[in-house]
Design a protein around this motif. Structure first.
Motif, PDB file in Angstrom:
ATOM      1  N   ARG B  31       6.403  -0.262   5.088  1.00  0.00           N
ATOM      2  CA  ARG B  31       7.614  -0.941   5.518  1.00  0.00           C
ATOM      3  C   ARG B  31       7.665  -1.020   7.048  1.00  0.00           C
ATOM      4  O   ARG B  31       8.101  -2.013   7.605  1.00  0.00           O
ATOM      5  N   THR B  49       8.701   0.114  16.975  1.00  0.00           N
ATOM      6  CA  THR B  49       8.571  -0.073  15.536  1.00  0.00           C
ATOM      7  C   THR B  49       7.869  -1.405  15.304  1.00  0.00           C
ATOM      8  O   THR B  49       8.213  -2.413  15.937  1.00  0.00           O
ATOM      9  N   TYR B  51       6.598  -4.004  12.079  1.00  0.00           N
ATOM     10  CA  TYR B  51       6.873  -4.218  10.672  1.00  0.00           C
ATOM     11  C   TYR B  51       5.842  -5.063   9.939  1.00  0.00           C
ATOM     12  O   TYR B  51       5.697  -4.946   8.720  1.00  0.00           O
ATOM     13  N   GLN B  91       6.398   4.457   7.541  1.00  0.00           N
ATOM     14  CA  GLN B  91       7.522   4.485   6.611  1.00  0.00           C
ATOM     15  C   GLN B  91       7.104   3.651   5.422  1.00  0.00           C
ATOM     16  O   GLN B  91       6.730   2.475   5.591  1.00  0.00           O
ATOM     17  N   LEU B  94      11.638   0.876   1.502  1.00  0.00           N
ATOM     18  CA  LEU B  94      13.068   1.016   1.710  1.00  0.00           C
ATOM     19  C   LEU B  94      13.614   2.212   0.936  1.00  0.00           C
ATOM     20  O   LEU B  94      14.496   2.929   1.396  1.00  0.00           O
ATOM     21  N   ALA B  95      13.032   2.456  -0.239  1.00  0.00           N
ATOM     22  CA  ALA B  95      13.484   3.582  -1.063  1.00  0.00           C
ATOM     23  C   ALA B  95      13.175   4.921  -0.414  1.00  0.00           C
ATOM     24  O   ALA B  95      13.790   5.933  -0.747  1.00  0.00           O
ATOM     25  N   SER B  96      12.215   4.923   0.517  1.00  0.00           N
ATOM     26  CA  SER B  96      11.859   6.169   1.214  1.00  0.00           C
ATOM     27  C   SER B  96      12.904   6.542   2.243  1.00  0.00           C
ATOM     28  O   SER B  96      12.831   7.622   2.825  1.00  0.00           O
TER      29      SER B  96
END
Lengths: 112, 112
Positions: B31, B49, B51, B91, B94-96
């Protein structure tokens, strides 16, 4: 804007004791994550709290626990301390879960 | 299992000598990839960051790039104050939530 604050900065405990570390996130940030940093294992994720709920948990034993309060401040607790728990414990906050995290200065825990 | 590998472990440069740090990763469903700088005794400082593959970001003498398997942190004409440990983290989804998996870091020393 004040950064992430952690207290205490340094702590010395003996095996078998328990310890509570505190973290105040950046104002407005609702997600708080905790990490353990050691020379051998590097930075490892402990858990994340968002809106007072644990959202994720890393691979650490149940002796490691945490909580988050309604003002987003967070505490982590380690019970029955072991020598191997000696580490720098870092707290990081983000505006919402999954966004950029900003770290505090850490709490250096030494277990004798 | 998610893995993040940084190379080299340590790098010594002369002031003004440009170079690159590497971060290779194996993770399903990346992610975001994060770069941090950490000075001795302090918490990591957020840098970038990234993406998506092909994305680039710059800040002063630093430029971060991302491909499908690795990221590079390019340092142009470094100064002694750029000396620090540079950490890369991924990362997963999103669930993380805010859970980051870190590499071991590259310790950079820039000599005057």
């Amino acid at each position: 804007k004040a950064g992430v604050t952690q207290t205490p900065r340094y702590l010395i405990k003996t095996r078998g004791q328990q310890v509570t570390l505190s973290c105040s996130p950046i104002s407005g940030h609702r997600s708080v994550s905790w990490y353990q940093q050691t020379p051998g294992q590097g930075l490892q994720f402990l858990f994340e709290y968002f809106s007072e709920t644990q959202r994720n948990k890393g691979n650490f034993p149940g002796r490691f626990s945490g909580r988050q309060f309604s003002n987003s401040r967070s505490e982590m607790n380690v019970s029955t301390l072991e020598l191997g728990d000696s580490a720098l414990y870092l707290c990081a906050s983000s505006l919402i879960s999954g966004r950029e995290q900003f770290f505090g200065p850490g709490t250096r825990l030494t277990v004798l | 299992e998610d893995q993040v590998t940084q190379s080299p472990e340590a790098l010594r440069l002369q002031e003004g000598e440009s170079s690159s740090l590497n971060c290779s990763y194996t993770v399903s469903g990346l992610r975001g990839l994060f770069w941090y700088r950490q000075d001795p005794g302090k918490g990591p400082e957020f840098l970038f960051t990234l993406y998506s593959a092909g994305e680039e970001k710059e800040k002063e003498r630093l430029k971060a790039t991302l491909t499908k398997k690795e990221s590079f942190l390019h340092i142009t004409a470094p100064k002694p104050e750029d000396s620090a440990t540079y950490l890369c983290a991924v990362q997963k989804s999103l669930a993380s939530g805010s859970r980051l998996t870190f590499g071991e870091g590259t310790q950079l020393t820039v000599n005057p």
